[in-house]
Design an enzyme around this catalytic site. Structure first.
Site, short mmCIF file in Angstrom:
data_model
loop_
_atom_site.label_atom_id
_atom_site.label_comp_id
_atom_site.label_asym_id
_atom_site.label_seq_id
_atom_site.Cartn_x
_atom_site.Cartn_y
_atom_site.Cartn_z
N GLU A 29 0.83 -1.22 0.00
CA GLU A 29 0.00 0.00 0.00
C GLU A 29 0.86 1.26 0.00
O GLU A 29 2.08 1.21 0.24
CB GLU A 29 -0.93 0.00 1.21
CG GLU A 29 -0.19 -0.04 2.54
CD GLU A 29 -0.97 0.62 3.68
OE1 GLU A 29 -1.49 1.74 3.49
OE2 GLU A 29 -1.00 0.02 4.77
N LYS A 164 -3.53 -2.73 16.24
CA LYS A 164 -2.82 -1.75 17.08
C LYS A 164 -3.69 -1.33 18.24
O LYS A 164 -4.90 -1.17 18.08
CB LYS A 164 -2.53 -0.51 16.23
CG LYS A 164 -1.08 -0.10 16.25
CD LYS A 164 -0.85 1.13 15.43
CE LYS A 164 -0.97 0.92 13.95
NZ LYS A 164 -2.18 0.62 13.33
#
Ligand code: PSU
Ligand code: MN
Length: 311
Positions: A29, A164
């Site tokens: 990405e 995360k």
């Protein structure tokens, strides 16, 4: 590939050749380059990640939108441009693609947008650092990343370092279960928490080899069950951060973010930068190491996957 899609796409010849001959390709990405890391380490990292994919037997395909063109594979100049432009480039998710194309503008693609473009050319594996998820407080704000729905509908498997803890890990996993995305962990029983190797949440399945993952991926697509398998890969022990320390830093960063009134798509870039600042760059080092580790595993899975296709 049909004509309609093709007219918007620029695929580097090396990548097109690999796709045509069934060789392994790994998508990468570009939001991580523009919004996820500071210049110039973002570009150094992007290059190292591409090299890591190559060293493990696959062709890297970094994806972005430039001048309205869907780019599968970037030149060194294009990478440099994206890395330097940083936050100036539009962070592009699913909703943004048509407008960036129509306006012939530039967009750094998130996990969701990268998956969409990868799928258009038939790339099955994608490596990144972290995905978006349900943000803390998401049950009230409804800040749920478009990455999660993309994972449920688009046939590109994503290798990441877990969820995360700037996100609500539990709710993110609940959401993924609801939309039918298997969350598997590599050589671990728990879903890792990006900077840290454990989150306290068990993954749906443990895999111990790239071949195991490739087999499951084949079964999913042979059975016509759409969407991704989310492969979570714990950061190598020597680069992992202490979960208590990093959680404290994250909590403070979120407080600062709320104080500054930052919301929506700006939250993740703000938090990543703030955490890097507060850890004196330690979190950035960890971030880079875990992306490299994921690129290696994604390449290994891509190799096994294409071997099964061609076998
Ligand atoms: N997590 C990171 N680094 C990143 C991102 C997430 O550690 O660069 C980026 C990815 O591109 C991801 C996006 O797809 O943030 C999610 O943004 P949002 O939550 O606004 O959908
Ligand atoms: Mn969001």
């Amino acid at each position: 590939m049909d004509k309609l899609k093709n007219q918007y796409l620029d695929v580097l010849p090396e990548i097109q050749d690999a796709l045509d001959s069934g060789k392994p390709v790994v998508a990468l990405e570009s939001t991580i380059i523009s919004h996820g890391m500071p210049y110039p380490r973002n570009i150094e990292t992007a290059k190292e990640v591409e090299a890591m994919v190559r060293d493990n037997g696959a062709v890297p395909a970094t994806i972005a939108i430039l001048g309205g063109r869907l780019k599968v594979g970037l030149s060194a100049e294009e990478l440099e441009y994206l890395g330097r432009a940083g936050l100036e480039v539009t962070k592009a998710s699913r909703r943004d693609i048509p407008f960036i194309v129509a306006r012939e503008a530039d967009g750094a693609t998130t996990v969701a947008a990268t998956m969409i473009i990868a799928d258009m050319v038939g790339i099955k594996l994608f490596a990144t650092g972290g995905i978006g998820g349900v943000h803390r407080g998401g049950e009230a704000s409804m800040d749920v990343s478009a990455d999660l729905d993309e994972l449920s509908r688009t046939n590109v498997s994503v290798v990441c370092a877990g969820i995360k803890s700037i996100l609500d890990i539990g709710r993110t996993l609940e959401y993924l279960e609801t939309v039918g995305v298997p969350v598997i962990s590599y050589q671990a029983d728990e879903v890792p928490a990006f900077y840290a190797r454990s989150s306290g949440y068990k993954s749906d399945y443990r895999i111990d080899s790239a071949k195991d993952a490739a087999k499951a991926l084949h079964a999913k697509y042979d059975l016509n069950i759409h969407g991704s398998i989310l492969v979570t890969n714990p950061v190598p022990e020597e680069y992992a951060l202490d979960p208590k320390d990093i959680d404290q830093t994250i909590a403070e960063a979120i407080k600062e973010m709320d104080k500054q009134g930052i919301t929506g798509k700006d939250t993740t870039p703000f938090l990543l930068a703030r955490i890097a600042e507060q850890t004196g760059g330690e979190s950035l080092d960890t971030n880079i190491k875990l992306v490299l580790n994921n690129a290696k595993l994604a390449a290994e899975i891509a190799v096994e996957y294409s071997r099964m296709n061609n076998g």
